[in-house]
Write a protein that holds these residues in place. Structure first.
Motif, PDB file in Angstrom:
ATOM      1  N   ILE A  71       0.890  -1.165   0.000  1.00 28.62           N
ATOM      2  CA  ILE A  71       0.000   0.000   0.000  1.00 28.62           C
ATOM      3  C   ILE A  71       0.921   1.205   0.000  1.00 28.62           C
ATOM      4  CG2 ILE A  71      -1.694   1.349   1.310  1.00 28.62           C
ATOM      5  CD1 ILE A  71      -2.811  -1.235   2.386  1.00 28.62           C
ATOM      6  N   VAL A  73       1.208   5.679  -0.765  1.00 30.03           N
ATOM      7  CA  VAL A  73       0.595   6.975  -1.061  1.00 30.03           C
ATOM      8  C   VAL A  73       1.736   7.951  -1.389  1.00 30.03           C
ATOM      9  CG1 VAL A  73      -0.764   8.886  -0.092  1.00 30.03           C
ATOM     10  CG2 VAL A  73      -1.349   6.515   0.497  1.00 30.03           C
ATOM     11  N   GLY A  79      -0.951  11.361   5.252  1.00 30.08           N
ATOM     12  CA  GLY A  79      -1.531  11.964   6.450  1.00 30.08           C
ATOM     13  C   GLY A  79      -2.949  12.463   6.235  1.00 30.08           C
ATOM     14  N   GLN A  81      -5.579  10.188   5.535  1.00 26.48           N
ATOM     15  CA  GLN A  81      -6.431   8.987   5.632  1.00 26.48           C
ATOM     16  C   GLN A  81      -6.593   8.244   4.299  1.00 26.48           C
ATOM     17  OE1 GLN A  81      -7.349   7.844   8.733  1.00 26.48           O
ATOM     18  NE2 GLN A  81      -6.046   9.548   9.349  1.00 26.48           N
ATOM     19  N   GLY A  83      -4.224   6.182   2.875  1.00 26.60           N
ATOM     20  CA  GLY A  83      -3.743   4.809   3.091  1.00 26.60           C
ATOM     21  C   GLY A  83      -4.779   3.991   3.856  1.00 26.60           C
ATOM     22  N   PHE A  84      -5.381   4.614   4.847  1.00 27.03           N
ATOM     23  CA  PHE A  84      -6.408   3.932   5.643  1.00 27.03           C
ATOM     24  C   PHE A  84      -7.584   3.514   4.754  1.00 27.03           C
ATOM     25  CE2 PHE A  84     -10.442   4.267   7.945  1.00 27.03           C
ATOM     26  CZ  PHE A  84     -10.266   3.261   8.881  1.00 27.03           C
ATOM     27  N   ASN A 110       9.646   0.217   9.448  1.00 26.46           N
ATOM     28  CA  ASN A 110       8.514   0.980   8.896  1.00 26.46           C
ATOM     29  C   ASN A 110       7.403   1.131   9.938  1.00 26.46           C
ATOM     30  OD1 ASN A 110       6.688   2.265   7.257  1.00 26.46           O
ATOM     31  ND2 ASN A 110       6.855   0.804   5.556  1.00 26.46           N
ATOM     32  N   SER A 115       1.849   1.152  12.144  1.00 33.74           N
ATOM     33  CA  SER A 115       0.795   1.831  12.889  1.00 33.74           C
ATOM     34  C   SER A 115      -0.528   1.789  12.107  1.00 33.74           C
ATOM     35  CB  SER A 115       1.242   3.272  13.159  1.00 33.74           C
ATOM     36  OG  SER A 115       0.206   4.000  13.721  1.00 33.74           O
ATOM     37  N   LYS A 119      -3.801  -0.148  13.448  1.00 24.42           N
ATOM     38  CA  LYS A 119      -5.069   0.593  13.572  1.00 24.42           C
ATOM     39  C   LYS A 119      -6.220  -0.219  12.974  1.00 24.42           C
ATOM     40  CE  LYS A 119      -7.234   4.815  11.836  1.00 24.42           C
ATOM     41  NZ  LYS A 119      -7.079   6.221  11.498  1.00 24.42           N
TER      42      LYS A 119
HETATM   43  C1  LIG Z   1       2.114   3.777   5.063  1.00 19.34           C
HETATM   44  C2  LIG Z   1       1.352   4.766   4.201  1.00 19.34           C
HETATM   45  C3  LIG Z   1       0.659   4.012   3.052  1.00 19.34           C
HETATM   46  C4  LIG Z   1       0.281   5.475   5.052  1.00 19.34           C
HETATM   47  O1  LIG Z   1      -0.535   6.252   4.188  1.00 19.34           O
HETATM   48  P1  LIG Z   1      -1.210   7.623   4.665  1.00 19.34           P
HETATM   49  O2  LIG Z   1      -2.282   7.955   3.696  1.00 19.34           O
HETATM   50  O3  LIG Z   1      -0.190   8.661   4.890  1.00 19.34           O
HETATM   51  O4  LIG Z   1      -1.818   7.182   6.089  1.00 19.34           O
HETATM   52  P2  LIG Z   1      -3.185   7.703   6.723  1.00 19.34           P
HETATM   53  O5  LIG Z   1      -3.265   9.179   6.640  1.00 19.34           O
HETATM   54  O6  LIG Z   1      -4.311   6.936   6.118  1.00 19.34           O
HETATM   55  O7  LIG Z   1      -2.999   7.292   8.266  1.00 19.34           O
HETATM   56  C5  LIG Z   1      -3.578   6.093   8.763  1.00 19.34           C
HETATM   57  C6  LIG Z   1      -2.797   5.657   9.979  1.00 19.34           C
HETATM   58  O8  LIG Z   1      -1.425   5.397   9.605  1.00 19.34           O
HETATM   59  C7  LIG Z   1      -0.573   5.785  10.693  1.00 19.34           C
HETATM   60  N1  LIG Z   1       0.236   6.940  10.293  1.00 19.34           N
HETATM   61  C8  LIG Z   1       0.125   7.663   9.172  1.00 19.34           C
HETATM   62  N2  LIG Z   1       1.074   8.629   9.134  1.00 19.34           N
HETATM   63  C9  LIG Z   1       1.782   8.503  10.275  1.00 19.34           C
HETATM   64  C10 LIG Z   1       2.905   9.193  10.814  1.00 19.34           C
HETATM   65  N3  LIG Z   1       3.474  10.223  10.159  1.00 19.34           N
HETATM   66  N4  LIG Z   1       3.411   8.776  12.002  1.00 19.34           N
HETATM   67  C11 LIG Z   1       2.852   7.728  12.670  1.00 19.34           C
HETATM   68  N5  LIG Z   1       1.776   7.026  12.195  1.00 19.34           N
HETATM   69  C12 LIG Z   1       1.256   7.420  11.012  1.00 19.34           C
HETATM   70  C13 LIG Z   1      -1.499   6.169  11.831  1.00 19.34           C
HETATM   71  O9  LIG Z   1      -1.848   4.999  12.539  1.00 19.34           O
HETATM   72  C14 LIG Z   1      -2.710   6.671  11.064  1.00 19.34           C
HETATM   73  O10 LIG Z   1      -3.870   6.642  11.839  1.00 19.34           O
HETATM   74  P3  LIG Z   1      -4.352   8.010  12.611  1.00 19.34           P
HETATM   75  O11 LIG Z   1      -4.561   9.030  11.531  1.00 19.34           O
HETATM   76  O12 LIG Z   1      -5.607   7.607  13.310  1.00 19.34           O
HETATM   77  O13 LIG Z   1      -3.207   8.392  13.530  1.00 19.34           O
HETATM   78  C15 LIG Z   1       2.298   5.864   3.638  1.00 19.34           C
HETATM   79  O14 LIG Z   1       3.040   6.400   4.691  1.00 19.34           O
HETATM   80  C16 LIG Z   1       3.256   5.371   2.567  1.00 19.34           C
HETATM   81  O15 LIG Z   1       2.932   5.351   1.382  1.00 19.34           O
HETATM   82  N6  LIG Z   1       4.474   4.981   2.985  1.00 19.34           N
HETATM   83  C17 LIG Z   1       5.493   4.521   2.038  1.00 19.34           C
HETATM   84  C18 LIG Z   1       5.149   3.190   1.452  1.00 19.34           C
HETATM   85  C19 LIG Z   1       5.060   2.118   2.530  1.00 19.34           C
HETATM   86  O16 LIG Z   1       5.928   2.000   3.379  1.00 19.34           O
HETATM   87  N7  LIG Z   1       4.002   1.300   2.435  1.00 19.34           N
HETATM   88  C20 LIG Z   1       3.779   0.169   3.327  1.00 19.34           C
HETATM   89  C21 LIG Z   1       4.508  -1.016   2.812  1.00 19.34           C
HETATM   90  S1  LIG Z   1       3.709  -2.512   3.289  1.00 19.34           S
END
Ligand SMILES: CC(C)(COP(=O)(O)OP(=O)(O)OC[C@H]1O[C@@H](n2cnc3c(N)ncnc32)[C@H](O)[C@@H]1OP(=O)(O)O)[C@@H](O)C(=O)NCCC(=O)NCCS
Length: 146
Positions: A71, A73, A79, A81, A83-84, A110, A115, A119
């Motif tokens: 997954i 973004v 940040g 929502q 990814g959620f 990671n 997290s 969640k």
């Molecule tokens: C992991 C990833 C997909 C999250 O996507 P995102 O759209 O930024 O995340 P969301 O805004 O939906 O946040 C959902 C939850 O993720 C966690 N989260 C997101 N950003 C965070 C941050 N900066 N620090 C800590 N937790 C975080 C929290 O649990 C958050 O829930 P909350 O909003 O209730 O605190 C994104 O950071 C990403 O693309 N990372 C690089 C690729 C990667 O590592 N993918 C996973 C490989 S399996």
């Protein structure tokens, strides 16, 4: 900001490959993605923000299990929502397809992705040493029972 999560199709492959390149040190190529798209057990979803593809997620259905590949973004859209919402859509698909559980692995460092998965009810169930390259790192295995 209007976010839409939808099932991906082959027209999205170039955008997904771009997201892979921006987000991972060993990205899937457009060619590998194209091959996966032609296998029915694979399902891909994209997140569109005001019409632009800014995130995606993939899951492979095998027997009674869904295996999440990635997954991701784009950095500028994190940040919010997105990814959620992608993960929630994958979980709904797996439930509808009768899966008993969903599995995935991720880099030990990671903590942000971990997290997100926690969640949504995933728990760490194991560790695979030196699983990743560039850089070498262990994988954490996570499961969610449905
Ligand atoms: C992991 C990833 C997909 C999250 O996507 P995102 O759209 O930024 O995340 P969301 O805004 O939906 O946040 C959902 C939850 O993720 C966690 N989260 C997101 N950003 C965070 C941050 N900066 N620090 C800590 N937790 C975080 C929290 O649990 C958050 O829930 P909350 O909003 O209730 O605190 C994104 O950071 C990403 O693309 N990372 C690089 C690729 C990667 O590592 N993918 C996973 C490989 S399996």
């Amino acid at each position: 900001m209007n976010i839409v999560i939808r099932e991906a199709n082959s027209i999205d492959i170039e955008n997904i490959a771009y997201i892979e390149e921006e987000c991972f040190s060993t990205p899937w190529s457009a060619k590998s993605l194209f091959e996966s798209f032609s296998h029915t057990p694979w399902h891909f979803f994209v997140a569109e923000c005001d019409g632009r593809v800014v995130g995606y997620g993939g899951v492979y259905l095998i027997l009674d299990e869904g295996q999440i590949s990635n997954i991701a973004v784009l950095p500028a859209f994190r940040g919010k929502q997105i990814g959620f919402k992608i993960l929630d859509r994958i979980i709904t698909l797996c439930k509808n397809e009768g899966c008993a559980k969903i599995t995935l692995e991720l880099r030990k460092s990671n903590t942000i992705a971990r997290s997100l998965y926690e969640k949504c009810g995933f728990v760490a169930v194991g560790e695979r040493p030196n699983f990743y390259s560039s850089p070498c790192e262990s994988a954490i295995l996570m499961d969610k029972s449905l």
